[in-house]
Write a protein that holds these residues in place. Structure first.
Motif, PDB file in Angstrom:
ATOM      1  N   LYS A  78     -72.811 -14.548 -35.559  1.00 39.28           N
ATOM      2  CA  LYS A  78     -71.494 -14.714 -34.961  1.00 39.28           C
ATOM      3  C   LYS A  78     -70.565 -15.489 -35.897  1.00 39.28           C
ATOM      4  N   GLU A  95     -75.796  -4.143 -27.617  1.00 39.09           N
ATOM      5  CA  GLU A  95     -75.814  -5.562 -27.963  1.00 39.09           C
ATOM      6  C   GLU A  95     -75.350  -5.799 -29.399  1.00 39.09           C
ATOM      7  N   VAL A 148     -71.619  -5.927 -29.732  1.00 37.26           N
ATOM      8  CA  VAL A 148     -71.001  -7.207 -29.375  1.00 37.26           C
ATOM      9  C   VAL A 148     -70.763  -8.038 -30.621  1.00 37.26           C
ATOM     10  N   PRO A 199     -69.084  -3.647 -24.558  1.00 42.27           N
ATOM     11  CA  PRO A 199     -70.445  -4.196 -24.450  1.00 42.27           C
ATOM     12  C   PRO A 199     -70.584  -5.262 -23.366  1.00 42.27           C
ATOM     13  N   HIS A 200     -69.542  -6.098 -23.212  1.00 41.04           N
ATOM     14  CA  HIS A 200     -69.615  -7.146 -22.187  1.00 41.04           C
ATOM     15  C   HIS A 200     -69.702  -6.513 -20.805  1.00 41.04           C
ATOM     16  N   ASN A 252     -62.120 -11.817 -22.382  1.00 40.98           N
ATOM     17  CA  ASN A 252     -62.463 -11.510 -23.765  1.00 40.98           C
ATOM     18  C   ASN A 252     -61.355 -10.744 -24.467  1.00 40.98           C
TER      19      ASN A 252
END
Lengths: 285, 287
Positions: free
Chosen positions: A200, B105, B108, B151-152, B205
């Motif tokens: 991230k 995932e 993301v 994705p969320h 988001n």
């Protein structure tokens, strides 16, 4: 009855379509960047410094990104693990623990640009750390701290209770049990969590842009308080301000390298996770 | 005795580490307000004009554009994401399910700058030559942002659907229903608050996302309220990134950018809080 069966078939086709769409998007993006960027991946591009938008390579950017995530991890790693240990092993069920969790969640929800602004006001101007490797790394650390906390907590919680009982029964203290037994069993899980946090941090642009440097620096920082280049910011600058095909080629190359580092970290993390799940027969994350 | 003291000290130290998040969040609030409070006035919140060199800082066009971009992207993400979640939870078995789940995932985490760059070099020309306008547009923002929001939505609403007990499915199938009838009549109604939570979170988001959206929406010098989906716009996040580099420190312009940050922070926090309350209520109801 026949009607329902037909409907079922159409629904199924539609659902298949939407599910494959989300994979296709992922594959399309990766392939596109890989094909366009492949031509740029020469030794020269990876080992020389950039000059303006159109010349040179991205060596300081690659190393700078690694430096930044290193500083970030030195901050967010240990604090995240210690906080994870507290939340899973010590935290009593009371209002204070609830408040702690509330703030971990709140920090996770802060938009990255707000973290960037905060880093600029607090680290760069108020603490006089300047636009630097230190400011950028620390600001990134603030951003991923909640992820390292949560990942450590989950990994530690997943360690079977019998491990703790056995250690305590041998006369070990609570801390000895955590340090010698629980932490060791949870280590692969914790490392997985830290790696995902690292993934991230590596791609984060807004925070680094505001606190660490302009991305086009052609030198590596000589101290932790000097500006540092980074791949995401380089990509941003060159893609929005360099309008020649030479600049775009460099942007493709930088995007591919960034994506590559990201993928390596993620694949490594998921291998480690599978190993961990197999070893302890537990599920987490 | 010595051992007990050491244990107590260690516990305090761990507590301190756990409090780091509180300290950081408090510092963020203090510093955002310290810098931004001077700009937070009536003209800022309700002004129609944003023109830094003329000392005019009104955020209405930017806020309106932010919500247009966020809601549109959310719409697309819902249309694709919820069916995808239904597929994962009700229609697929393990090899396929876990392949799709892990690619979702992965999506993301893809650095948003790479997605934005993809949008800039693929989507923008596509729109410019096939649909019209400059290419950098609300439409491009919707598409790129929906990829980031997807994705969320998928993962949280899938979790909600899978949490519906299996006995519901078994009962319904035993009565002769098809999987779709079961999904429609039992799974979705029982998972609806989880699905709703995922949508609210997706909105948060979408509004807080910076780099990907910045690269494809054009960011005109003077923000306006858009008239068509091919118009260029400016959102809260992109305004901050673009202007902070040339705003003089200590000027009204800098204060206004921090005030934009406060507005953004407030909107996103409220959305996150709502979705968290919904999820918590859901868990409480179930147990």
């Amino acid at each position: 009855m026949v009607n329902e069966q037909v409907k079922e078939k159409y629904v199924k086709i539609f659902l298949y379509f939407t599910a494959s769409f989300s994979i296709l998007v992922l594959i399309a993006i990766m392939f596109f960047i890989a094909i366009k960027g492949m031509g740029m991946l020469t030794v020269e591009f990876l080992t020389t410094a950039p000059y303006r938008f159109e010349y040179g390579g991205i060596y300081p950017q690659i190393i700078g990104t690694l430096y930044l995530t290193g500083v970030c991890m030195v901050f967010a790693g240990p604090i995240g693990i210690l906080a994870g240990i507290y939340l899973s092993e010590y935290a009593p069920v009371n209002i204070i623990t609830k408040i702690l969790r509330f703030f971990v969640e709140s920090l996770a929800g802060v938009p990255s640009i707000v973290i960037g602004l905060f880093g600029l006001a607090f680290l760069v101007y108020y603490m006089h750390f300047q636009i630097s490797l230190f400011s950028g790394g620390l600001a990134l650390g603030f951003m991923i701290l909640p992820w390292t906390v949560r990942a450590s907590e989950e990994a530690i919680r997943a360690v079977p209770f019998s491990y703790r009982e056995a250690s305590l029964a041998l006369g070990a203290s609570k801390w000895q049990t955590i340090k010698e037994v629980v932490a060791k069993a949870a280590a692969p899980g914790i490392v997985t969590g830290l790696l995902l946090g690292l993934g991230k941090a590596i791609g984060e642009t807004a925070v680094v842009l505001l606190t660490a440097g302009s991305g086009l620096e052609s030198f590596l920082p000589r101290s932790i308080f000097e500006p540092v280049a980074s791949l995401p910011v380089y990509l941003y600058m060159i893609a929005t301000q360099g309008h020649t095909s030479e600049a775009y080629n460099r942007a493709y190359g930088a995007a591919l390298v960034l994506l590559g580092i990201f993928l390596v970290i993620n694949v490594f993390a998921s291998l480690l996770r599978n190993y961990y799940i197999k070893k302890h027969r537990v599920r987490f994350g | 005795m010595k051992r007990q003291i050491r244990e107590a000290i260690i516990e305090k130290g761990l507590f301190l580490a756990a409090s780091a998040s509180i300290i950081i969040v408090m510092l963020i609030i203090i510093f955002m307000f310290a810098e931004g409070i001077r700009a937070l006035n009536f003209d800022f919140l309700f002004g129609m004009e944003w023109w830094p060199s003329g000392e005019k800082f009104g955020i209405i066009p930017t806020v309106v554009s932010t919500f247009i971009i966020g809601l549109g992207a959310l719409g697309i993400a819902i249309i694709i994401g919820i069916p995808c979640a239904i597929f994962l939870s009700e229609y697929s078995r393990d090899p396929i399910r876990s392949i799709i789940k892990s690619s979702v995932e992965m999506l993301v985490g893809i650095p948003s700058i790479v997605l934005g760059f993809f949008g800039l070099v693929v989507l923008v020309p596509l729109i410019r030559y096939n649909i019209g306008g400059l290419g950098e547009s609300i439409l491009a923002g919707w598409i790129i942002l929906s990829i980031m929001t997807l994705p969320h939505i998928i993962s949280i609403s899938e979790d909600a659907m899978r949490a519906v007990p299996n006995s519901f499915r078994e009962g319904s199938i035993a009565l002769g229903s098809t999987t779709w009838q079961t999904t429609k009549a039992l799974i979705i109604p029982n998972a609806k608050s989880g699905i709703f939570a995922s949508i609210v979170l997706g909105m948060g988001n979408a509004i807080g996302e910076t780099m990907a959206v910045l690269m494809v929406i054009g960011n005109p010098n003077i923000p306006w309220i858009p008239q068509s989906i091919l118009d260029q716009v400016r959102v809260l996040t992109s305004t901050i990134v673009i202007e902070i580099s040339y705003a003089i420190w200590g000027s009204m312009h800098q204060y206004s950018l921090f005030a934009l940050g406060i507005v953004l922070f407030a909107v996103v926090s409220v959305l996150n809080l709502i979705s968290r309350l919904i999820i918590k209520e859901e868990i409480r109801k179930r147990w």
